[in-house]
Write a protein that holds these residues in place. Structure first.
Motif, PDB file in Angstrom:
ATOM      1  N   ASP B  80      13.160   0.912   3.278  1.00  0.00           N
ATOM      2  CA  ASP B  80      12.060   1.047   2.328  1.00  0.00           C
ATOM      3  C   ASP B  80      10.761   0.422   2.842  1.00  0.00           C
ATOM      4  OD1 ASP B  80      10.610  -0.152  -0.394  1.00  0.00           O
ATOM      5  OD2 ASP B  80      11.443   1.855  -0.589  1.00  0.00           O
ATOM      6  N   THR B  84       7.359   2.410   3.485  1.00  0.00           N
ATOM      7  CA  THR B  84       6.110   2.024   2.834  1.00  0.00           C
ATOM      8  C   THR B  84       4.980   1.943   3.839  1.00  0.00           C
ATOM      9  OG1 THR B  84       7.368   0.750   1.225  1.00  0.00           O
ATOM     10  CG2 THR B  84       5.024   0.289   1.356  1.00  0.00           C
ATOM     11  N   ARG B  87       3.885   5.329   4.819  1.00  0.00           N
ATOM     12  CA  ARG B  87       3.021   5.960   3.826  1.00  0.00           C
ATOM     13  C   ARG B  87       1.600   5.463   3.948  1.00  0.00           C
ATOM     14  NH1 ARG B  87       7.428   4.772  -0.166  1.00  0.00           N
ATOM     15  NH2 ARG B  87       8.815   6.565   0.048  1.00  0.00           N
ATOM     16  N   ARG B  88       1.481   4.147   4.218  1.00  0.00           N
ATOM     17  CA  ARG B  88       0.128   3.584   4.332  1.00  0.00           C
ATOM     18  C   ARG B  88      -0.628   4.173   5.490  1.00  0.00           C
ATOM     19  NH1 ARG B  88       1.060  -2.788   3.995  1.00  0.00           N
ATOM     20  NH2 ARG B  88       2.023  -2.759   1.937  1.00  0.00           N
ATOM     21  N   GLU B 108     -12.691   2.074  -6.851  1.00  0.00           N
ATOM     22  CA  GLU B 108     -11.491   1.261  -6.692  1.00  0.00           C
ATOM     23  C   GLU B 108     -10.272   2.123  -6.417  1.00  0.00           C
ATOM     24  OE1 GLU B 108     -11.846  -0.628 -10.394  1.00  0.00           O
ATOM     25  OE2 GLU B 108     -13.006  -2.324  -9.627  1.00  0.00           O
ATOM     26  N   LEU B 112      -7.933   2.034  -2.980  1.00  0.00           N
ATOM     27  CA  LEU B 112      -6.635   1.430  -3.296  1.00  0.00           C
ATOM     28  C   LEU B 112      -5.636   1.392  -2.139  1.00  0.00           C
ATOM     29  CD1 LEU B 112      -5.200  -0.070  -5.515  1.00  0.00           C
ATOM     30  CD2 LEU B 112      -4.352   2.095  -6.397  1.00  0.00           C
ATOM     31  N   PRO B 113      -5.459   2.494  -1.389  1.00  0.00           N
ATOM     32  CA  PRO B 113      -4.466   2.423  -0.303  1.00  0.00           C
ATOM     33  C   PRO B 113      -4.779   1.303   0.688  1.00  0.00           C
ATOM     34  CG  PRO B 113      -5.142   4.679  -0.678  1.00  0.00           C
ATOM     35  CD  PRO B 113      -6.048   3.838  -1.487  1.00  0.00           C
ATOM     36  N   THR B 115      -6.667  -1.423  -0.025  1.00  0.00           N
ATOM     37  CA  THR B 115      -6.526  -2.700  -0.717  1.00  0.00           C
ATOM     38  C   THR B 115      -5.071  -3.154  -0.709  1.00  0.00           C
ATOM     39  OG1 THR B 115      -8.197  -1.832  -2.224  1.00  0.00           O
ATOM     40  CG2 THR B 115      -7.173  -3.929  -2.821  1.00  0.00           C
ATOM     41  N   LEU B 116      -4.167  -2.171  -0.921  1.00  0.00           N
ATOM     42  CA  LEU B 116      -2.748  -2.520  -0.912  1.00  0.00           C
ATOM     43  C   LEU B 116      -2.325  -3.041   0.444  1.00  0.00           C
ATOM     44  CD1 LEU B 116      -1.236   0.470  -2.906  1.00  0.00           C
ATOM     45  CD2 LEU B 116      -1.341  -1.911  -3.608  1.00  0.00           C
ATOM     46  N   ALA B 117      -2.972  -2.510   1.503  1.00  0.00           N
ATOM     47  CA  ALA B 117      -2.619  -2.959   2.844  1.00  0.00           C
ATOM     48  C   ALA B 117      -3.379  -4.220   3.211  1.00  0.00           C
ATOM     49  CB  ALA B 117      -2.912  -1.851   3.838  1.00  0.00           C
ATOM     50  N   ARG B 158      -9.255   9.413  -1.788  1.00  0.00           N
ATOM     51  CA  ARG B 158      -8.214   8.404  -1.672  1.00  0.00           C
ATOM     52  C   ARG B 158      -7.222   8.761  -0.582  1.00  0.00           C
ATOM     53  NH1 ARG B 158      -4.459   7.484  -6.802  1.00  0.00           N
ATOM     54  NH2 ARG B 158      -3.597   9.478  -6.110  1.00  0.00           N
TER      55      ARG B 158
END
Lengths: 930, 244
Positions: B80, B84, B87-88, B108, B112-113, B115-117, B158
């Motif tokens: 997983d 993940t 995907r990023r 925002e 987001l992608p 920011t998550l990274a 995005r």
């Protein structure tokens, strides 16, 4: 993810608030309890240290042992001979010494009744104004009392509407006396000590009133300059010999305070326990709400995962949301608690339990505990839903209605649930039935056990939701119908009012008629005014009153009911979680009811068995002992054929402090005694060394008739008694102690003897004439109350009812928390079913039917909670009753019915807002809702 | 296994739903190579397995049998955490229903992608991206304040902000009117033509498929036709053939 979390919360403020309320109430109770008890503690500390302000050392007579909690009322401490005062004054280092006595002194109101409030004591002491350093009282008005005069506290003075210089009746050990009211006093700066009354006399008068002529209770000593307190105490001890106990002023204050401190500590734990229960219920509500919210945000979480968010990030975001809610809720709860402290104080006041207070005390500990506990509970409750959120698969972003994967352990859930519940019962039983455990341990095991049981049942409940819903649905419908009928006039009246006001299409006469009829039905609720205001506000354009509205009906229709039941059954897990929150509160209420009923019933049974007398005499408050002068006076009344006062005291037997009683020849005539060994003549033949004992007590010690029993009295005397008789006590108790000696022996060896109960037989039995004669004779003892058997039962049981009501009020807090839980769940599920509701409305369901459906769902859920709670409460109650010796199991049917009704009311109230929302959905928008 | 220079590879991918007598074979062994820098459309009637194929290619679903490679990595063996990360860095997704987070602003949402990274977009690139999708003045609006077309633009931005190896678009115009849909298609086409983005689009709309360099036709879980660029009338004809 912080951004996502915070924004998420802000976007759903209402929902967050409703969730937060679950924690706010529990935290408020915590902070309120601490503030209240800290304040009371502070007040008492001030009182006691104030009392010994100018005193360096206090001399008292040595008491052989301290009383137990049950023996505390009326326990008589040993006294000093007055000669000790002179001796004290001669001792080196003593600058001044003052002797004083204290006792019970009731102030009698002008109507002949005792001036008292709740269980607060009637304090009396001697006062010597010539030595102000030893005087804790200050004179507010008038003059200090001289011989046969009295000064009373300011609060009593105002309450009784007395006049200085007038005669006032005071009762102590003997019959009431009329004395001149010389003045009004305050204790330091306080005009009242909670509900306690103060009567102050000069020394000689006080000694006479308290039967302590030539005796003193304490000698206060002040040291000469340069003499340390330790030195003073040493000198006093050597100078006065081993019969006395000398403490420093602070030491004596501490000793005086210890009993109160114990009580306050107990009160604190007691209230905190209920706060804990409210928080426990709150955690269920939070877990449930979060679960539903997360299920609804599946697409959102899946999208985040699709674009590269990790499981941990999802977890973090949910936990962060919970953390924020927890902290904010804790802060609000803390502040609310401060308000609650005032409320709790008022509650105790109302029950007559006035506690002294001198400004609220806020300690840092209160803030820390409140914030910590509230936040922690929220966090813990959020863990399971948070982990579920991490299991949302990315594919849920595209697939509609993708169900959340069950998790690896879902299959085991019911088995785990049963295991947890069984473990809980095991822990509970262990705590109850294992011998040799300390009180704290017992409570701990019981607490853990109860917690596990609740968890287990809640986990398992989803399996029985379906059949339960089928079962309770008709009951709910019937009860709601009943309520509707009861409230129909009001609802119809309200409708009529609006019809009259707003229905433009009807003729004027019809409208006036409607409005008048509506006013008739609802005027006491001021609804006509409300409707007028609505009209006014409508004219001003601020608000458009809703019209037309369907005429209210009574019978709920079958389709709504069926749909409602099915809705509750559709997601058993969710219904069970919601119902479980209510279950906890109701289970505890049921438990309390079962215990109380058991206590009450058993007690009444034992009274029925033993009370063969015509009359009983007790104190006005039903439990304080009365001086024996009451018995003597009653005995002398014309027509009395038998009279027996049961003495009450404590003695040390075999290193444990026990309650002992005193009986006489007449006792078996008024109290039926179940003899195991001995007969009704035995009590009259006890002499100075005989005793009759309870069977269980004798069995435990392997004693029989003829065995010796050694008693140590509080004054240090050893009494060598032997057992002359053994009797069996019924389950509900008896007026006797474990060991009972003759009243003669008692009076010879105990100072200021008292009776808990005095029983009488009169010629002709209970008649108005006899009652009148007794009351007349006891006129001089306003604290004494004459009762027949029924009155006796009622009075003794009344105290229990007062305590019960307090418990119910405290438990109500938890029920309110679960109420919010139901509102939350319902609102969320309405939101979730927006499209479905739109569909139902589009194919012909009316607004009213929609609202009814939601309400029925709520009632079904609440009733499921009630059924679970009642069954659980009875089971727990049964266990407790099995353990406690003096109660038998008795089903409180009336209370159970009230509980069920309360659940229905909770269900109806919880549904009000969600039902309105559901019925007001714009059909078109709802159908398109994504 | 070599990738043949392709960005995404599928080898004998099978997908079966259910078990025993109620089992449904959504994909019966599909193999394909997606070329880089091209717009590939996957078309088919409903029930053909096109969405299933896309989900498996994008790593949202696991095949019952067969292998999928993205940028040379076999994704079937990834755990997983690795998925993940994949995907990023390598995958962008455009959904039919936009799937924007409602409580974040457009900007925002786009960021987001990254920011998550834990990263920020390069400012020049970001500005260019915004200009390209034409959202300059709407950045601080919430999705509820944007039209369908604008929301899809945000979603596209995005998907592109991480400059992924491949972008998957699932019926991107399915929720839009024809004019707005056409604008979106132009945008997607531009990202491929001008910026070399690899794009795989699932659609049932002939007009959308006509923007593609290559069209794969699916029916009953198998690829039945592999064509290059086609015009809408021909595409419609081909679809009718399949539906018969």
């Amino acid at each position: 993810m912080t951004l996502v979390a915070i924004r998420g919360l802000l976007g759903r403020k209402l929902r967050a608030t409703l969730t937060a309320i679950a924690v706010i109430l529990g935290v408020a109770m915590i902070s309120g309890t601490y503030v209240l008890t800290d304040t009371i503690q502070g007040a008492f500390d001030a009182i006691f240290s104030e009392s010994y302000r100018g005193t360096n050392a206090v001399v008292t007579a040595k008491t052989a042992f301290e009383p137990t909690a049950e023996g505390d009322t009326g326990f008589v401490q040993a006294t000093l001979p007055q000669s000790d005062l002179e001796k004290t004054k001669q001792i080196d280092g003593v600058a001044a010494a003052l002797g004083g006595v204290a006792g019970e002194a009731q102030i009698i109101k002008k109507d002949g009744k005792v001036l008292t409030s709740g269980g607060a004591p009637s304090l009396g002491f001697s006062v010597d104004p010539s030595q102000p350093r030893f005087n804790s009282l200050t004179l507010a008005q008038g003059a200090w009392p001289k011989t046969n005069e009295v000064a009373i506290d300011e609060a009593s003075y105002k309450k009784g509407d007395f006049q200085i210089g007038e005669g006032i009746q005071i009762a102590s050990r003997g019959p009431a006396e009329t004395m001149k009211l010389s003045g009004v006093v305050r204790f330091g700066a306080l005009s009242s000590l909670g509900g306690a009354t103060i009567a102050a006399f000069d020394l000689a008068t006080a000694q006479r009133m308290f039967d302590k002529v030539g005796r003193l209770d304490q000698i206060r000593v002040a040291a000469e300059t340069g003499v340390s307190t330790t030195q003073l105490i040493d000198n006093l001890e050597s100078g006065l010999g081993p019969t006395v106990r000398v403490r420093s002023g602070e030491g004596q204050a501490e000793k005086d305070a210890s009993g109160t401190n114990e009580f306050i500590g107990f009160l604190q734990k007691f209230l905190l326990a209920f706060a804990g229960i409210a928080l426990f219920v709150g955690s269920f509500v939070i877990a449930n709400t979060l679960s539903i919210t997360i299920a609804q945000r599946t697409r959102e979480f899946a999208t985040i995962r699709t674009i590269g968010g990790s499981r941990r990030q999802v977890l973090g975001s949910v936990i962060l949301e919970a953390l924020v809610i927890g902290v904010v809720a804790s802060v609000i709860g803390l502040l609310l608690g401060f308000l609650l402290a005032r409320g709790l104080n008022a509650l105790f006041d109302a029950v007559g339990f006035t506690l002294p207070k001198v400004g609220l005390v806020y300690k840092p500990r209160t803030v820390i505990v409140a914030l910590l506990v509230g936040t922690l509970v929220t966090l813990l409750a959020s863990l399971r839903p948070a982990f579920r959120a991490t299991r949302v698969p990315p594919i849920a972003a595209v697939r509609e209605g993708a169900a959340l994967p069950e998790g690896r352990f879902a299959r085991w859930r019911p088995y785990v649930a049963v295991l947890v519940a069984v473990a809980g019962f095991a822990a509970l039983s262990y705590g109850l039935f294992r011998s040799g455990l300390g009180t704290t341990q017992v409570l701990l095991w019981m607490g853990v056990g109860a917690l596990l049981i609740f968890f287990g049942v809640a986990m398992f409940a989803s399996r029985i939701v379906v059949p339960l819903a089928d079962a309770v649905s008709p009951v709910g419908t019937a009860m709601v119908a009943v309520f509707s009928v009861l409230f129909y006039p009001i609802l119809f009246g309200y409708w009529l009012l609006r019809y009259g006001m707003f229905e433009g299409r009807a003729g004027i006469p019809k409208r006036i008629g409607a409005f008048l009829l509506g006013t008739l039905l609802t005027f006491f609720l001021l609804l006509p005014v409300v409707v007028l205001v609505m009209w006014l506000v409508g004219k001003l354009g601020w608000y458009r009153p809703e019209w037309p509205v369907e005429r209210p009906g009574i019978i709920a229709d079958k389709s709504s009911r069926g749909l409602a039941r099915e809705n509750a059954q559709r997601n058993p897990q969710r219904t069970a979680s919601t119902a479980s929150a209510l279950m906890i509160g109701l289970a505890l209420v049921t438990l309390v009811a079962v215990l109380a009923q058991g206590i009450r019933q058993t007690f009444l049974n034992s009274v029925d068995q033993q009370f063969v007398a015509d009359y009983a005499i007790t104190a006005q408050n039903n439990f304080s002992p009365l001086p024996i002068a009451v018995e003597t006076t009653a005995e002398g009344v014309e027509g009395v054929t038998a009279a027996s006062g049961i003495r009450f005291g404590q003695a040390r037997i075999d290193n444990s402090t026990q309650t002992i009683g005193g009986v006489d020849a007449d006792t078996p005539k008024v109290i039926h005694i179940d003899w195991v060994d001995g007969d009704n003549a035995t009590t009259g033949q006890l002499g100075m060394d005989g005793a009759i004992v309870k069977e269980d007590w004798a069995k435990d010690r392997n004693l029989t008739v003829g065995s010796p029993v050694k008693l140590l009295t509080p004054t240090g005397k050893t009494l060598d008694m032997k057992i002359d008789g053994i009797f069996d006590e019924p389950t509900g108790g008896s007026p006797f102690g474990n060991v009972n000696i003759s009243s003669e022996a008692f009076d010879a060896n105990y100072e200021q003897p008292t009776n808990t109960y005095t029983f009488l037989n009169m010629r002709g039995g209970v008649t108005d004439e006899n009652t009148a004669r007794l009351n007349l004779a006891l006129n001089d003892f306003p604290n004494a109350k004459v009762q027949d058997q029924q009155e006796f039962k009622d009075n003794q049981v009344a105290g229990l009812s007062a305590v019960l009501n307090i418990l119910y009020v405290l438990l109500a807090l938890s029920v309110i928390v679960s109420l919010f839980g139901i509102i939350n769940t319902l609102a969320l599920s309405v939101f979730e079913r927006t499209r479905e509701l739109g569909l139902l409305r589009a194919i012909g369901m009316t607004r009213r039917q929609t609202a009814r459906m939601i309400r029925q769902e709520s009632v079904v859920t609440a009733l499921i909670g009630a059924v679970l709670g009642i069954v659980l409460g009875i089971a727990l109650g049964g266990l407790l009753v099995a353990r406690i010796d003096f109660i038998e199991f008795s089903l409180p049917v009336f209370t159970l019915i009230v509980v069920a009704l309360a659940a229905i009311v909770v269900g109806i109230i919880a549904a009000i807002l969600p039902a309105r929302r559901a019925s007001r959905l714009n059909v078109l928008e709802a159908l398109q809702y994504e | 296994m070599s990738t043949n220079g392709a960005v995404v590879n599928a080898r004998e991918v099978k997908r079966v739903y259910g078990e025993g007598s109620t089992a449904v074979e959504a994909l019966r062994g599909v193999s394909l190579d997606v070329e880089g820098g091209r717009l590939t459309a996957v078309m088919g009637p409903s029930g053909s397995g096109k969405s299933t194929l896309m989900h498996i290619l994008a790593g949202l679903d696991r095949p019952t049998a067969g292998e999928v490679l993205i940028a040379g990595t076999s994704i079937g063996t990834l755990d997983d955490t690795a998925l993940t990360r994949l995907r990023r860095e390598h995958i962008g997704f455009v959904f039919q229903f936009f799937n924007l987070l409602p409580m974040l602003t457009a900007e925002e949402n786009i960021r987001l992608p990254l920011t998550l990274a834990g990263e920020k977009p390069e400012p020049a690139f970001f500005k260019q991206l915004i200009d390209n999708v034409g959202l300059g003045d709407r950045l601080d609006h919430r999705p509820s304040e944007l039209s369908g077309g604008q929301q899809q633009r945000v979603a596209i931005a995005r998907a592109l902000v991480t400059r992924p190896t491949v972008v998957f678009a699932d019926e991107p115009t399915g929720n839009l009117d024809s004019r707005t849909g056409a604008e979106i298609l132009d945008l997607l086409r531009a990202s491929v033509t001008e910026y070399g983005q690899t794009l795989v689009m699932v659609t049932h709309d002939a007009g959308a498929a006509s923007t593609a360099d290559r069209i794969l036709f699916l029916a009953d879980g198998e690829i039945v036709k592999d064509a290059g660029h086609m015009e809408p009338p021909d595409i419609s004809a081909a679809m009718n053939e399949l539906s018969r």
